[in-house]
Design a protein around this motif. Structure first.
Motif, mmCIF file in Angstrom:
data_model
loop_
_atom_site.group_PDB
_atom_site.id
_atom_site.type_symbol
_atom_site.label_atom_id
_atom_site.label_comp_id
_atom_site.label_asym_id
_atom_site.label_seq_id
_atom_site.Cartn_x
_atom_site.Cartn_y
_atom_site.Cartn_z
ATOM 1 N N THR A 1 -7.303 -9.511 27.959
ATOM 2 C CA THR A 1 -8.071 -8.629 27.078
ATOM 3 C C THR A 1 -7.250 -7.400 26.737
ATOM 4 O OG1 THR A 1 -10.145 -9.363 28.065
ATOM 5 C CG2 THR A 1 -10.195 -7.312 26.831
ATOM 6 N N VAL A 2 -7.192 -7.089 25.450
ATOM 7 C CA VAL A 2 -6.517 -5.882 24.980
ATOM 8 C C VAL A 2 -7.605 -4.894 24.557
ATOM 9 C CG1 VAL A 2 -4.913 -4.888 23.330
ATOM 10 C CG2 VAL A 2 -4.514 -7.191 24.213
ATOM 11 N N SER A 3 -7.693 -3.786 25.274
ATOM 12 C CA SER A 3 -8.722 -2.789 25.000
ATOM 13 C C SER A 3 -8.157 -1.715 24.077
ATOM 14 C CB SER A 3 -9.206 -2.136 26.303
ATOM 15 O OG SER A 3 -9.743 -3.118 27.169
ATOM 16 N N ALA A 4 -8.855 -1.482 22.946
ATOM 17 C CA ALA A 4 -8.432 -0.442 22.013
ATOM 18 C C ALA A 4 -9.309 0.774 22.210
ATOM 19 C CB ALA A 4 -8.543 -0.943 20.582
ATOM 20 N N PRO A 5 -8.746 1.982 22.353
ATOM 21 C CA PRO A 5 -9.569 3.179 22.573
ATOM 22 C C PRO A 5 -10.367 3.535 21.331
ATOM 23 C CG PRO A 5 -7.278 3.794 22.239
ATOM 24 C CD PRO A 5 -7.313 2.301 22.312
ATOM 25 N N LEU A 6 -11.525 4.132 21.565
ATOM 26 C CA LEU A 6 -12.327 4.646 20.450
ATOM 27 C C LEU A 6 -11.628 5.852 19.839
ATOM 28 C CD1 LEU A 6 -15.802 4.478 22.206
ATOM 29 C CD2 LEU A 6 -14.818 2.798 20.653
ATOM 30 N N VAL A 7 -11.860 6.055 18.554
ATOM 31 C CA VAL A 7 -11.180 7.130 17.833
ATOM 32 C C VAL A 7 -12.220 8.024 17.172
ATOM 33 C CG1 VAL A 7 -9.548 7.704 15.998
ATOM 34 C CG2 VAL A 7 -9.182 5.674 17.402
#
Length: 543
Positions: free
Chosen positions: A346-352
Motif C-alpha cells: 500500500t502506498v499512502s498519499a498524505p492529505l493536502v
C-alpha cells in the motif's frame, strides 16, 4: 624301377578313394575355429595336434568338405592351406598352417563343421587316414554393432541436461567383411510425441571399426520436461536402435519473494527481494509490472546476472502513485519465462491543504473556507489543526479528527474576531506522518464613525442702490466710487481670514478627554465564541 613309381602312385590314389571304414583312421585335434561372412572370404591360422600315439613320417593334406549340423554337405566353399605336407609328426605334437576360405552367398548364417582329410605314413611304412574337424561359423551380415552411449557433453555423469547444453550419442560398428557397407544413421529428441530435434545422414562403414556419433543441441527455447533420445543405424541387412531418457531443466529456480515494507508513503523507497537457486552462471531479465485496480501504472525491465548457488536479486518497486499496488515480478531469458511471483503493498498519499480563503460575514465574524485534497482512492482520516491569534495572544487553538473523502473537498470554519486588530491564522492538515499547512494574516477594520458636514459662515455685503435720478459731479464723482468698492472688498477678505484663523486655532487645540472608567483586563471585547464548522454535504459528519 620306372614301372614301380607309377604303380605306387596309382596305389595311393586307389587307397585315397577307399571308404573310411576300410582303412586305419586316427584324429588330428584343434581348439581353433573359423569365422567367415557369407559371400566373403576369411583367412587365418589353424593349429593341429596329433592325438594318436603314433609318429608319422609324412602327413599329406588331401581334401576338405563342409557339413551342417545334420551331416549334409554344403557345396560352394573354397578352402586352401599352406603348407599341405608335414613330416616327423610325433604324438601330441602340434603343427600349424595358414588358410584362406571363401563362402558362397546362398549359405545361411549358422555353425557348420569343416572336415579335413590327411594321408599319413609311419616310419615302418604303415598308412593311416587322419581327419580334423574345425568349427565353421558363417555370419549372415557384415556389421557387428557395439552398445551405444548417450551423455551430456559438459557433464558426462549427469542424468539431466540444462538448456543450452549438448547431448552426445555414439556407438562403434565393426564391419567384419572386406567391402564397404552403406548405412543410414539418425537421431531424434522427443517429448510427448513431439520431435524437438532430429538429424540423419548417410554412412559408409568401412571394414574394421567405425565410430558413429551425433550431437543433440538442447536449445533455450525447449520447455522443461522428460525427453527421449532415439538413435538408429539402418542398412540392407538390418538395423540397430538405442534410446535413453533425459530430464531437461533450465537450471535456475525462483525459490521465493519477500517485501521490504507492506506500507509506504508516496515516493518512499520500497524493494522486493527474489531468492534464486542456480546451477549455472547466466544473464536474465527482471521485469516489474505494477498494477492498481487492474490498471498498469508502471513497467520496468533491467538485466541481472545469476551465479551458481544462491542469488538474491533486488527489485525497486514504484511508489509514485498511491493506493493498493500489486507488483508482478518476472524473470525471463529472451522470450522464455523462467519464473514469476507477485507482491502487494500500500502506498499512502498524505492529505493536502490546498487553499485557505476567508470572508467577513458580520461586524466581528470571519468565515474561513479550507480546500482539502485526498489523492487516495478511498476515504482517509486526517487531523485538522488551527490557531487564531492577535498581538495580544491566542484566540483559538484546537485539533479536530476529520474523515476526508477521495478527491477535492471543502470545510468552512467560523470565528468571532475582535475588530481593529491584526489577526494571524494558521491551519494544518496532518495524515500519514505528513503535514500540510497554510499561514496568513489580515486586519479587521472597525466600523466607520458617522460623517458630520461643517459649513463656513456666510458674509453678506450690503448692496448700494443708486437712484437713477442721482447726479454725479463732473471730474471727481467716479474716483470716489472706486475707493468705496475697494474698502468693501478689503473688509470682506479680512472677515473671512479672521474666521478661518479662529477655526484652525480651535481645531489644533488639545482635547482634554474625561478620565476613562475602570475596565476588565480582557479588553473592551467579549470573549470569542467557539468556532462553528460548516461542512459540505458530501463530507462525513464529525464525531
Amino acid at each position: 624301377m620306372r614301372k614301380v613309381v607309377p604303380v605306387f602312385i596309382l596305389l595311393l590314389l586307389v587307397i585315397s578313394m577307399l571308404p573310411r571304414v576300410s582303412g586305419q583312421f586316427d584324429q588330428l585335434e584343434t581348439s581353433d575355429e573359423i569365422t567367415i561372412l557369407r559371400d566373403d572370404y576369411s583367412s587365418g591360422m589353424i593349429w593341429l595336434t596329433n592325438a594318436g600315439g603314433l609318429t608319422y613320417k609324412v602327413v599329406s593334406y588331401q581334401r576338405f568338405w563342409v557339413e551342417d549340423s545334420e551331416g549334409n554337405k554344403i557345396p560352394g566353399f573354397e578352402f586352401n592351406i599352406s603348407p599341405s605336407v608335414f613330416t616327423d609328426w610325433s604324438p601330441k605334437g602340434r603343427y600349424s598352417f595358414s588358410y584362406n576360405i571363401s563362402c558362397p552367398s546362398n549359405v545361411s548364417g549358422g555353425t557348420y563343421t569343416l572336415y579335413m582329410r590327411f594321408l599319413a605314413f609311419t616310419p615302418d611304412g604303415l598308412m593311416y587316414i587322419l581327419f580334423a574337424r574345425i568349427p565353421l561359423h558363417v555370419i549372415a551380415e557384415p556389421l557387428n554393432f557395439g552398445v551405444a552411449t548417450a551423455y551430456v557433453q559438459s557433464r558426462p555423469s549427469s542424468s539431466y541436461v540444462l538448456n543450452g547444453e549438448k547431448i552426445v550419442v555414439f556407438s562403434h560398428v565393426a564391419n567384419i567383411g572386406h567391402r564397404d557397407v552403406p548405412a543410414v544413421g539418425s537421431v531424434s529428441f522427443v517429448m510427448n510425441g513431439k520431435t524437438y530435434f532430429s538429424d540423419s545422414r548417410n554412412l559408409t562403414l568401412v571394414p574394421g571399426d567405425n565410430l558413429v556419433k551425433f550431437e543433440i543441441p538442447v536449445g533455450y527455447d525447449l520447455p522443461e520436461g522428460s525427453y527421449r533420445v532415439n538413435y538408429r543405424i539402418r542398412y540392407s541387412g538390418g538395423e540397430y536402435t538405442y534410446s535413453k531418457d533425459f530430464q531437461v531443466k533450465f537450471g535456475v529456480t525462483l525459490v521465493g519473494v519477500s517485501l521490504k515494507s507492506g506500507e509506504v508513503s508516496v515516493n518512499e523507497e520500497n524493494t522486493a527481494y527474489l531468492t534464486l537457486l542456480s546451477e549455472r552462471v547466466i544473464d536474465l531479465n527482471l521485469t516489474v509490472e505494477a498494477y492498481r485496480g487492474g490498471e498498469l501504472v508502471s513497467k520496468a525491465t533491467k538485466p541481472v546476472r545469476v551465479v551458481r548457488g544462491t542469488t538474491v536479486l533486488e527489485a525497486s518497486l514504484p511508489t509514485n502513485v498511491s493506493g493498493n499496488i500489486t507488483a508482478l515480478l518476472k524473470l525471463t531469458y529472451g522470450e522464455r519465462l523462467i519464473g514469476e511471483d507477485n507482491v502487494t503493498y500500500t502506498v499512502s498519499a498524505p492529505l493536502v491543504l490546498k487553499n485557505v480563503s476567508y470572508e467577513r460575514t458580520s461586524e466581528n465574524e470571519v468565515t474561513f473556507r479550507l480546500t482539502l485534497w485526498n489523492p487516495s482512492e478511498s476515504e482517509v482520516d486526517g487531523i485538522l489543526t488551527y490557531r487564531i491569534s492577535t498581538d495580544d495572544g491566542v484566540l483559538y487553538k484546537d485539533s479536530i479528527k476529520q474523515s476526508i473523502p477521495s478527491g477535492s473537498s471543502e470545510v468552512t470554519v467560523k470565528f468571532e474576531i475582535p475588530v481593529g486588530k491584526t489577526v494571524y491564522y494558521e491551519f494544518a492538515l496532518v495524515s500519514a506522518g505528513e503535514s500540510s499547512s497554510i499561514k496568513g494574516q489580515f486586519y479587521l477594520e472597525p466600523p466607520a464613525p458617522p460623517t458630520t458636514t461643517t459649513r463656513p459662515p456666510t458674509t453678506t455685503t450690503p448692496s448700494t442702490t443708486t437712484s437713477s435720478n442721482t447726479t454725479t459731479a463732473a471730474g471727481g464723482g467716479g474716483s470716489r466710487e472706486t475707493w468705496i468698492a475697494l474698502v468693501l472688498v478689503a473688509f470682506i477678505l479680512l472677515a473671512v481670514g479672521t474666521w478661518y484663523y479662529l477655526r484652525e486655532q480651535g481645531s489644533t487645540k488639545k482635547r482634554v478627554r474625561p478620565k476613562p472608567k475602570r475596565r476588565s483586563p480582557l479588553g473592551r471585547f467579549k470573549r470569542p465564541k467557539k468556532p462553528e464548522f460548516k461542512e459540505n454535504k458530501e463530507l462525513p459528519k464529525r464525531k
